[in-house]
Design a protein around this motif. Sequence first.
Motif, PDB file in Angstrom:
ATOM      1  N   ALA A 248       0.835  -1.202   0.000  1.00  0.00           N
ATOM      2  CA  ALA A 248       0.000   0.000   0.000  1.00  0.00           C
ATOM      3  C   ALA A 248       0.869   1.251   0.000  1.00  0.00           C
ATOM      4  O   ALA A 248       0.607   2.217  -0.733  1.00  0.00           O
ATOM      5  N   ALA A 249       1.934   1.246   0.814  1.00  0.00           N
ATOM      6  CA  ALA A 249       2.828   2.406   0.870  1.00  0.00           C
ATOM      7  C   ALA A 249       3.528   2.614  -0.467  1.00  0.00           C
ATOM      8  O   ALA A 249       3.690   3.751  -0.934  1.00  0.00           O
ATOM      9  N   ARG A 250       3.942   1.510  -1.098  1.00  0.00           N
ATOM     10  CA  ARG A 250       4.633   1.628  -2.380  1.00  0.00           C
ATOM     11  C   ARG A 250       3.693   2.186  -3.458  1.00  0.00           C
ATOM     12  O   ARG A 250       4.073   3.073  -4.238  1.00  0.00           O
ATOM     13  N   LEU A 251       2.446   1.700  -3.496  1.00  0.00           N
ATOM     14  CA  LEU A 251       1.489   2.201  -4.485  1.00  0.00           C
ATOM     15  C   LEU A 251       1.173   3.668  -4.229  1.00  0.00           C
ATOM     16  O   LEU A 251       1.115   4.481  -5.167  1.00  0.00           O
ATOM     17  N   PHE A 252       0.986   4.038  -2.978  1.00  0.00           N
ATOM     18  CA  PHE A 252       0.711   5.438  -2.643  1.00  0.00           C
ATOM     19  C   PHE A 252       1.880   6.327  -3.064  1.00  0.00           C
ATOM     20  O   PHE A 252       1.701   7.414  -3.636  1.00  0.00           O
ATOM     21  N   GLY A 253       3.093   5.867  -2.811  1.00  0.00           N
ATOM     22  CA  GLY A 253       4.266   6.644  -3.189  1.00  0.00           C
ATOM     23  C   GLY A 253       4.380   6.813  -4.695  1.00  0.00           C
ATOM     24  O   GLY A 253       4.718   7.896  -5.193  1.00  0.00           O
ATOM     25  N   GLN A 254       4.079   5.729  -5.455  1.00  0.00           N
ATOM     26  CA  GLN A 254       4.123   5.831  -6.914  1.00  0.00           C
ATOM     27  C   GLN A 254       3.089   6.837  -7.418  1.00  0.00           C
ATOM     28  O   GLN A 254       3.363   7.649  -8.311  1.00  0.00           O
ATOM     29  N   ALA A 255       1.883   6.766  -6.846  1.00  0.00           N
ATOM     30  CA  ALA A 255       0.831   7.683  -7.278  1.00  0.00           C
ATOM     31  C   ALA A 255       1.155   9.125  -6.901  1.00  0.00           C
ATOM     32  O   ALA A 255       0.835  10.056  -7.646  1.00  0.00           O
ATOM     33  N   ALA A 256       1.784   9.312  -5.746  1.00  0.00           N
ATOM     34  CA  ALA A 256       2.120  10.667  -5.296  1.00  0.00           C
ATOM     35  C   ALA A 256       3.340  11.223  -6.005  1.00  0.00           C
ATOM     36  O   ALA A 256       3.539  12.441  -6.046  1.00  0.00           O
ATOM     37  N   GLY A 257       4.179  10.334  -6.563  1.00  0.00           N
ATOM     38  CA  GLY A 257       5.375  10.791  -7.249  1.00  0.00           C
ATOM     39  C   GLY A 257       6.457  11.267  -6.317  1.00  0.00           C
ATOM     40  O   GLY A 257       7.291  12.086  -6.697  1.00  0.00           O
ATOM     41  N   VAL A 258       6.466  10.755  -5.075  1.00  0.00           N
ATOM     42  CA  VAL A 258       7.482  11.177  -4.100  1.00  0.00           C
ATOM     43  C   VAL A 258       7.997   9.952  -3.362  1.00  0.00           C
ATOM     44  O   VAL A 258       7.322   8.920  -3.284  1.00  0.00           O
ATOM     45  N   GLU A 264       4.629   9.021  10.664  1.00  0.00           N
ATOM     46  CA  GLU A 264       3.290   8.689  11.153  1.00  0.00           C
ATOM     47  C   GLU A 264       2.220   9.128  10.171  1.00  0.00           C
ATOM     48  O   GLU A 264       1.191   8.456  10.004  1.00  0.00           O
ATOM     49  N   ALA A 265       2.448  10.256   9.497  1.00  0.00           N
ATOM     50  CA  ALA A 265       1.442  10.764   8.559  1.00  0.00           C
ATOM     51  C   ALA A 265       1.183   9.774   7.432  1.00  0.00           C
ATOM     52  O   ALA A 265       0.049   9.625   6.966  1.00  0.00           O
ATOM     53  N   VAL A 266       2.238   9.074   6.968  1.00  0.00           N
ATOM     54  CA  VAL A 266       2.044   8.070   5.914  1.00  0.00           C
ATOM     55  C   VAL A 266       1.155   6.948   6.436  1.00  0.00           C
ATOM     56  O   VAL A 266       0.214   6.501   5.751  1.00  0.00           O
ATOM     57  N   ASP A 267       1.436   6.483   7.650  1.00  0.00           N
ATOM     58  CA  ASP A 267       0.602   5.426   8.234  1.00  0.00           C
ATOM     59  C   ASP A 267      -0.850   5.880   8.346  1.00  0.00           C
ATOM     60  O   ASP A 267      -1.781   5.088   8.134  1.00  0.00           O
ATOM     61  N   GLN A 268      -1.064   7.161   8.677  1.00  0.00           N
ATOM     62  CA  GLN A 268      -2.423   7.686   8.797  1.00  0.00           C
ATOM     63  C   GLN A 268      -3.135   7.657   7.437  1.00  0.00           C
ATOM     64  O   GLN A 268      -4.300   7.265   7.339  1.00  0.00           O
ATOM     65  N   VAL A 269      -2.425   8.060   6.377  1.00  0.00           N
ATOM     66  CA  VAL A 269      -3.018   8.022   5.030  1.00  0.00           C
ATOM     67  C   VAL A 269      -3.383   6.591   4.662  1.00  0.00           C
ATOM     68  O   VAL A 269      -4.484   6.327   4.144  1.00  0.00           O
ATOM     69  N   LEU A 270      -2.473   5.652   4.944  1.00  0.00           N
ATOM     70  CA  LEU A 270      -2.743   4.253   4.593  1.00  0.00           C
ATOM     71  C   LEU A 270      -3.950   3.727   5.359  1.00  0.00           C
ATOM     72  O   LEU A 270      -4.773   2.981   4.809  1.00  0.00           O
ATOM     73  N   ARG A 271      -4.071   4.107   6.628  1.00  0.00           N
ATOM     74  CA  ARG A 271      -5.229   3.663   7.411  1.00  0.00           C
ATOM     75  C   ARG A 271      -6.514   4.230   6.834  1.00  0.00           C
ATOM     76  O   ARG A 271      -7.536   3.543   6.736  1.00  0.00           O
ATOM     77  N   GLU A 272      -6.508   5.506   6.464  1.00  0.00           N
ATOM     78  CA  GLU A 272      -7.724   6.125   5.927  1.00  0.00           C
ATOM     79  C   GLU A 272      -8.126   5.509   4.584  1.00  0.00           C
ATOM     80  O   GLU A 272      -9.313   5.426   4.261  1.00  0.00           O
ATOM     81  N   CYS A 273      -7.128   5.086   3.808  1.00  0.00           N
ATOM     82  CA  CYS A 273      -7.426   4.480   2.503  1.00  0.00           C
ATOM     83  C   CYS A 273      -7.786   2.999   2.626  1.00  0.00           C
ATOM     84  O   CYS A 273      -8.268   2.397   1.649  1.00  0.00           O
ATOM     85  N   GLY A 274      -7.526   2.431   3.793  1.00  0.00           N
ATOM     86  CA  GLY A 274      -7.969   1.065   4.042  1.00  0.00           C
ATOM     87  C   GLY A 274      -7.332   0.011   3.157  1.00  0.00           C
ATOM     88  O   GLY A 274      -7.876  -1.088   3.006  1.00  0.00           O
ATOM     89  N   GLY A 275      -6.179   0.299   2.564  1.00  0.00           N
ATOM     90  CA  GLY A 275      -5.524  -0.685   1.716  1.00  0.00           C
ATOM     91  C   GLY A 275      -6.186  -0.894   0.368  1.00  0.00           C
ATOM     92  O   GLY A 275      -5.847  -1.842  -0.357  1.00  0.00           O
ATOM     93  N   LEU A 276      -7.145  -0.034   0.006  1.00  0.00           N
ATOM     94  CA  LEU A 276      -7.836  -0.168  -1.280  1.00  0.00           C
ATOM     95  C   LEU A 276      -7.022   0.529  -2.371  1.00  0.00           C
ATOM     96  O   LEU A 276      -6.764   1.736  -2.286  1.00  0.00           O
ATOM     97  N   PRO A 277      -6.607  -0.196  -3.422  1.00  0.00           N
ATOM     98  CA  PRO A 277      -5.789   0.425  -4.471  1.00  0.00           C
ATOM     99  C   PRO A 277      -6.431   1.661  -5.087  1.00  0.00           C
ATOM    100  O   PRO A 277      -5.743   2.644  -5.365  1.00  0.00           O
ATOM    101  N   LEU A 278      -7.746   1.613  -5.307  1.00  0.00           N
ATOM    102  CA  LEU A 278      -8.415   2.765  -5.904  1.00  0.00           C
ATOM    103  C   LEU A 278      -8.242   4.003  -5.021  1.00  0.00           C
ATOM    104  O   LEU A 278      -7.901   5.096  -5.498  1.00  0.00           O
ATOM    105  N   ALA A 279      -8.470   3.842  -3.716  1.00  0.00           N
ATOM    106  CA  ALA A 279      -8.340   4.974  -2.793  1.00  0.00           C
ATOM    107  C   ALA A 279      -6.895   5.451  -2.699  1.00  0.00           C
ATOM    108  O   ALA A 279      -6.621   6.653  -2.642  1.00  0.00           O
ATOM    109  N   LEU A 280      -5.942   4.514  -2.702  1.00  0.00           N
ATOM    110  CA  LEU A 280      -4.526   4.887  -2.598  1.00  0.00           C
ATOM    111  C   LEU A 280      -4.072   5.689  -3.815  1.00  0.00           C
ATOM    112  O   LEU A 280      -3.332   6.674  -3.684  1.00  0.00           O
ATOM    113  N   ARG A 281      -4.508   5.274  -4.990  1.00  0.00           N
ATOM    114  CA  ARG A 281      -4.120   6.013  -6.200  1.00  0.00           C
ATOM    115  C   ARG A 281      -4.695   7.429  -6.170  1.00  0.00           C
ATOM    116  O   ARG A 281      -4.038   8.392  -6.561  1.00  0.00           O
ATOM    117  N   MET A 282      -5.929   7.552  -5.728  1.00  0.00           N
ATOM    118  CA  MET A 282      -6.564   8.868  -5.723  1.00  0.00           C
ATOM    119  C   MET A 282      -5.932   9.780  -4.662  1.00  0.00           C
ATOM    120  O   MET A 282      -5.722  10.971  -4.904  1.00  0.00           O
TER     121      MET A 282
END
Length: 754
Positions: A248-258, A264-282
């Motif tokens: 999930a972190a790797r996909l979020f990072g690819q989508a964010a381009g960073v 802790e903030a990254v963990d918070q984003v991952l929790r809010e997205c619930g591990g769903l690829p669609l949510a992580l990309r957005m």
Amino acid sequence: MSSPQEQLVAQLARLKELSGLSLRALAREAGLSSSSLSRYLTGQLVPPWEAVVALCRAVGRDPRPLRAVWGEAAKAGPVPAPRRNDLPADLFDFTGRAAEAGLVEELLGTAGAVAIDGMAGVGKTSLAVHVAHRLAPSYPDGGLYLDLHGFTPGHEPVEPHVGLGRLLDALGVTHPPAGTAERGALWRSELSRRRVLVVLDNAVDAEQVRPLLPGAGKSAVLVTSRHRLVDLDTVPPVSLEPLAEADAARLFGQAAGVALSGEEAVDQVLRECGGLPLALRMAGARLRHRPGWTVAVLADRLRTSPSRFDSVFGMSLHQLDPGQRRVFRLLGVLPGADFDPAVAGAVADLPPERVAAVLEELVDVHLVQEPSPGRYRMHDLIRRYAADLAAAEEPQGEAALRRVLNHYLAQAVAHERTLPSPYRREPAPGDPAQAMAWFDLEYVNLVACLDAAVRLGVDEVVAELPQAMRVWFFRHRGTDDQARLLDAAAAAAGRLGRDRQRAMLLADLGFARAAAGRLTEALAAYQLAEQSNPDDDVAAGLALRIGFVRRDRGELEAAQLHFRRARELFEKIGSRAGQAQTLAFDGWVTLHLGRRDEAVELARASAALADGPGQITGLGILGLALAAEDPATSLRTLHEALRLAEENRLPHNQAWCHLHLGVALRVIGSLDEALEHHRRALELLEPLAEVQLEIDCRHAHAETARLAGRYDEALALLDRVIEVAGELGRPYDEKRARDARGIVVASAPGDRPG
């Protein structure tokens, strides 16, 4: 410059043209199998030199000038058939799922089928499509994709009967059988001869999927569903959970381009997205489009949103300007599965250049997908979100939908006018192939538009759209969609007070029902059309079609009266083609009423009046009528009819000609040759929705088989007629088959099954 293979195919086609023979007859003259000759003529196989020599000798030509081009073609090999690929594009940033992808590939290799299940947005379709692209080399005959709309907002799940029709159409079977069981059998038969990977996406339950599964063979199927399809015993499941934290972190990072650290903030984003690829990309796209934000800011915004939908979808939406947000909301009211920029422009009432820019922005933030260039779709979750927003915030949502309906109608009318049709003298300028391709591409959306128009009470669209699809439906006739749409259109035309249009729609409805083998329903539609007091043009076509139904019900005298009434009307309006048709079928009825000489004159008059392929019916009936008295002329005439049918690529007419060649050869006494033509007729009919012709072919084939002493073959043919006639409520055909079966049993030596 054409390739050596294409040059050789052109030369072989010229030889066939010079022969004046049907494919089967030329193959017989050259000592070749007809199936091999067919592959030579289509470039699927380069013939051995001996076969080229045999073909040249069969038509009295010197083979030596062909030696050079044959040699070049033999070096190059046959022209490979293009691989069919309907799959959506693979995700460039597909992440994780290595274990699941490996398991799916392993199960496809052993079981030939896999069902991927999991919650909405977890990436089921992405995994299925990703695996299908990876395995493409293992399935050289193509990759097919069908969205079953099990959970798509605004869509009813696709019925198995309809799904089979669409899958068969993707394999080139444009006239599938009427029954679901028959379609399923044909689908499995087609797949058994190919290596195809089929993706059945978004299934609602096992009952929807079961009829679509392949049987024996090397094809395979991938199914996705939000439900675990436990009732599919032969299809092993693979269940998807939300992405693990690292993926999930790797996909979020690819989508964010960073590059992301373990803050802790990254963990918070991952929790809010619930591990769903669609949510992580957005969420990642949201951060990428806000370079001044930190991950902590994004996490805070996600945390304060009232729901997961609002936290992810809503945040992506808020980064758009008001005009872009409006387009997104309005896309939620679109009928159909996908759309192009013109449709988006219609729903938003925006010019093409403006809407194209908006769609690019929506793709960038993952609110819209672009599975192929210029074609867009929305994930079901996002579509529901957009539809809910439109219902709450768009007072002009219905007006936007009406614009879309009118847009599709205008496009359908414009494309239909470029198609050759017996209903107009000259088509409008344009490319007919491109027009047919447009109908193929937009068919699902057009059906969805008509359903939406019915819900809204937009009778103008309901009445007009099926007429704009008339030529397309003629090539795909007898489908449930066609009958349903025409029924609704006729009712709408009646409400609009358009009697002529209502009569034409009812006539088309009758034709669709007759093509599906439902003669009683067809006759009812035709009789309703007659009550509209149609003009001579429509009345002539109605009289002809009623004649067909009466003929197929065994009511020969009544059929003849309708054929003659139709001829009078066609003569009155100056239609030579219509007159030729009615003369020919009048001849057929007259022959079966025992008046051979009169039938010969009617058939000759038909052939003389018609041009080109319009002569086929008259020539066929003339050849049949002459079989007993003048066998040589009979066969020559029937082969000429077959040549016209083959040259004009009319498989229905080809089957009809083979049927009559078989009957004529039976009369002459050439039973083995007659059986070849009967079998060829049924081969041609296998992919066509031509119930009546299939029944006629099986009857004729059974009688020839009986006379040839092939009693089991005859009984099997007649049993199939009895089965089909019983299913469709056709007592005349059922009785005729049972009577013929009794004759076969009585003719056979020893005990036969009763």
